[in-house]
Scaffold this motif. Structure first.
Motif, PDB file in Angstrom:
ATOM      1  N   ILE A   1      17.950   3.873  -0.683  1.00 55.60           N
ATOM      2  CA  ILE A   1      17.051   2.760  -0.390  1.00 55.60           C
ATOM      3  C   ILE A   1      17.549   1.447  -1.003  1.00 55.60           C
ATOM      4  N   LEU A   2      18.060   1.513  -2.338  1.00 57.36           N
ATOM      5  CA  LEU A   2      18.597   0.192  -2.651  1.00 57.36           C
ATOM      6  C   LEU A   2      19.732  -0.310  -1.895  1.00 57.36           C
ATOM      7  N   LYS A   3      20.546   0.488  -1.479  1.00 59.01           N
ATOM      8  CA  LYS A   3      21.565  -0.038  -0.336  1.00 59.01           C
ATOM      9  C   LYS A   3      20.973  -0.825   0.776  1.00 59.01           C
ATOM     10  N   GLU A   4      20.035  -0.031   1.252  1.00 63.27           N
ATOM     11  CA  GLU A   4      19.263  -0.928   2.663  1.00 63.27           C
ATOM     12  C   GLU A   4      18.660  -2.230   1.925  1.00 63.27           C
ATOM     13  N   LEU A   5      18.158  -2.367   0.734  1.00 62.49           N
ATOM     14  CA  LEU A   5      17.732  -3.538   0.182  1.00 62.49           C
ATOM     15  C   LEU A   5      18.591  -4.374  -0.868  1.00 62.49           C
ATOM     16  N   ASP A   6      19.906  -4.117  -0.542  1.00 69.17           N
ATOM     17  CA  ASP A   6      21.026  -4.847  -1.282  1.00 69.17           C
ATOM     18  C   ASP A   6      20.911  -6.162  -1.687  1.00 69.17           C
ATOM     19  N   TYR A  15      11.614  -6.443   8.325  1.00 67.20           N
ATOM     20  CA  TYR A  15      11.382  -5.187   7.586  1.00 67.20           C
ATOM     21  C   TYR A  15      12.541  -4.369   7.618  1.00 67.20           C
ATOM     22  N   ARG A  16      12.735  -3.348   6.571  1.00 67.87           N
ATOM     23  CA  ARG A  16      13.696  -2.464   6.589  1.00 67.87           C
ATOM     24  C   ARG A  16      13.267  -1.121   6.809  1.00 67.87           C
ATOM     25  N   GLU A  17      13.737  -0.382   7.329  1.00 71.05           N
ATOM     26  CA  GLU A  17      13.217   1.099   7.560  1.00 71.05           C
ATOM     27  C   GLU A  17      14.249   1.966   6.621  1.00 71.05           C
ATOM     28  N   VAL A  18      13.394   2.646   5.586  1.00 73.15           N
ATOM     29  CA  VAL A  18      14.320   3.594   4.740  1.00 73.15           C
ATOM     30  C   VAL A  18      13.800   5.166   4.758  1.00 73.15           C
ATOM     31  N   THR A  19      14.674   5.940   4.251  1.00 79.74           N
ATOM     32  CA  THR A  19      13.841   7.344   4.328  1.00 79.74           C
ATOM     33  C   THR A  19      13.366   7.739   3.035  1.00 79.74           C
ATOM     34  N   PRO A  20      12.147   8.054   2.735  1.00 79.98           N
ATOM     35  CA  PRO A  20      11.553   8.050   1.582  1.00 79.98           C
ATOM     36  C   PRO A  20      12.311   9.037   0.574  1.00 79.98           C
ATOM     37  N   SER A  21      12.042   8.563  -0.608  1.00 82.23           N
ATOM     38  CA  SER A  21      12.948   9.458  -1.700  1.00 82.23           C
ATOM     39  C   SER A  21      12.110  10.339  -2.476  1.00 82.23           C
ATOM     40  N   GLU A  25      15.587  12.351  -5.947  1.00 82.82           N
ATOM     41  CA  GLU A  25      17.021  12.601  -6.079  1.00 82.82           C
ATOM     42  C   GLU A  25      17.534  11.230  -6.223  1.00 82.82           C
ATOM     43  N   THR A  26      18.532  10.936  -7.246  1.00 88.11           N
ATOM     44  CA  THR A  26      19.070   9.775  -7.380  1.00 88.11           C
ATOM     45  C   THR A  26      19.817   9.203  -6.105  1.00 88.11           C
ATOM     46  N   ASP A  27      20.478  10.303  -5.326  1.00 87.07           N
ATOM     47  CA  ASP A  27      21.144   9.696  -4.124  1.00 87.07           C
ATOM     48  C   ASP A  27      20.138   9.039  -3.195  1.00 87.07           C
ATOM     49  N   ALA A  28      19.038   9.510  -3.051  1.00 80.81           N
ATOM     50  CA  ALA A  28      17.804   8.892  -2.237  1.00 80.81           C
ATOM     51  C   ALA A  28      17.333   7.579  -2.863  1.00 80.81           C
ATOM     52  N   ASN A  33       0.761  -1.304  -0.066  1.00 76.28           N
ATOM     53  CA  ASN A  33       0.056   0.017   0.084  1.00 76.28           C
ATOM     54  C   ASN A  33       0.830   1.300  -0.139  1.00 76.28           C
ATOM     55  N   GLU A  34       1.985   1.270  -0.379  1.00 78.40           N
ATOM     56  CA  GLU A  34       2.828   2.373  -0.456  1.00 78.40           C
ATOM     57  C   GLU A  34       3.767   2.292  -1.870  1.00 78.40           C
ATOM     58  N   HIS A  35       3.603   3.696  -2.431  1.00 79.55           N
ATOM     59  CA  HIS A  35       4.336   4.152  -3.423  1.00 79.55           C
ATOM     60  C   HIS A  35       5.876   4.179  -3.334  1.00 79.55           C
ATOM     61  N   PHE A  36       6.631   3.494  -4.242  1.00 78.18           N
ATOM     62  CA  PHE A  36       8.174   3.050  -3.690  1.00 78.18           C
ATOM     63  C   PHE A  36       8.596   4.405  -3.123  1.00 78.18           C
ATOM     64  N   GLY A  37       8.566   5.772  -3.757  1.00 72.87           N
ATOM     65  CA  GLY A  37       9.266   6.823  -3.173  1.00 72.87           C
ATOM     66  C   GLY A  37       8.674   7.427  -1.991  1.00 72.87           C
ATOM     67  N   ALA A  38       7.431   6.958  -1.549  1.00 72.95           N
ATOM     68  CA  ALA A  38       6.923   7.227  -0.301  1.00 72.95           C
ATOM     69  C   ALA A  38       7.057   6.630   0.761  1.00 72.95           C
ATOM     70  N   ALA A  39       7.621   5.130   0.421  1.00 67.21           N
ATOM     71  CA  ALA A  39       7.605   4.206   1.539  1.00 67.21           C
ATOM     72  C   ALA A  39       8.725   4.424   2.504  1.00 67.21           C
ATOM     73  N   ARG A  40       8.550   4.053   3.791  1.00 64.66           N
ATOM     74  CA  ARG A  40       9.431   4.405   5.046  1.00 64.66           C
ATOM     75  C   ARG A  40       9.716   2.786   5.536  1.00 64.66           C
ATOM     76  N   ARG A  41       9.009   1.796   4.962  1.00 63.24           N
ATOM     77  CA  ARG A  41       9.334   0.484   5.548  1.00 63.24           C
ATOM     78  C   ARG A  41       9.050  -0.553   4.256  1.00 63.24           C
ATOM     79  N   PHE A  42      10.099  -1.488   3.976  1.00 62.40           N
ATOM     80  CA  PHE A  42       9.900  -2.648   3.132  1.00 62.40           C
ATOM     81  C   PHE A  42       9.812  -3.861   3.999  1.00 62.40           C
ATOM     82  N   TYR A  43       8.848  -4.734   3.860  1.00 63.15           N
ATOM     83  CA  TYR A  43       8.778  -5.922   4.236  1.00 63.15           C
ATOM     84  C   TYR A  43       9.285  -7.073   3.601  1.00 63.15           C
TER      85      TYR A  43
END
Length: 124
Positions: free
Chosen positions: A63-68, A43-49, A56-59, A16-26
């Motif tokens: 996220i991808l670093k957290e989901l490596d 789950y992994r907590e991330v800062t929304p992009s 921003e590409t850095d954002a 139920n989250e847009h990729f860029g708005a997500a704060r958590r990935f299960y």
């Protein structure tokens, strides 16, 4: 083959989250050969992009670093720049706005991980 999948969700039950708005990935594991999956509650907590519609590409990179260790990302929606960035970083992204369990069942049912048929589930 076992795939690790990250679901953009704010409750651990629904995609139920847009990729860029997500704060958590299960995280779930899907075993293609056994035709089974496991939801551990991890789950992994991330800062929304998404910053008010701007990304921003850095954002995306953070996220991808957290989901490596994840092979596939499933979100309710993902914008074109996010999709492109994710795919360029050797991950698959799908838009499947269902419950996480329904999405896992759909992924198992399709059994089409490596072919373009799955792209029909992702809006371009």
């Amino acid at each position: 083959m076992v795939f690790k999948i990250a679901f953009a969700s704010n409750d651990g039950e629904n995609v139920n989250e847009h990729f860029g708005a997500a704060r958590r990935f299960y995280i779930a594991q899907l075993d293609k050969e056994k035709e089974d999956y496991e939801l551990s509650g991890e789950y992994r907590e991330v800062t929304p992009s998404c910053k008010g519609g701007f990304h921003e590409t850095d954002a995306f990179a953070a996220i991808l670093k957290e989901l490596d260790d994840v092979d596939v990302i499933v979100a309710q929606r993902a914008g074109p720049s996010a999709k492109k960035y994710i795919q360029e970083n050797d991950k698959k992204i799908y838009e499947i706005p269902l419950t996480i369990e329904q999405a896992l069942c759909l992924l198992l049912e399709e059994k089409e991980w490596e072919v373009s048929k799955w792209l029909s589930h992702t809006r371009n």
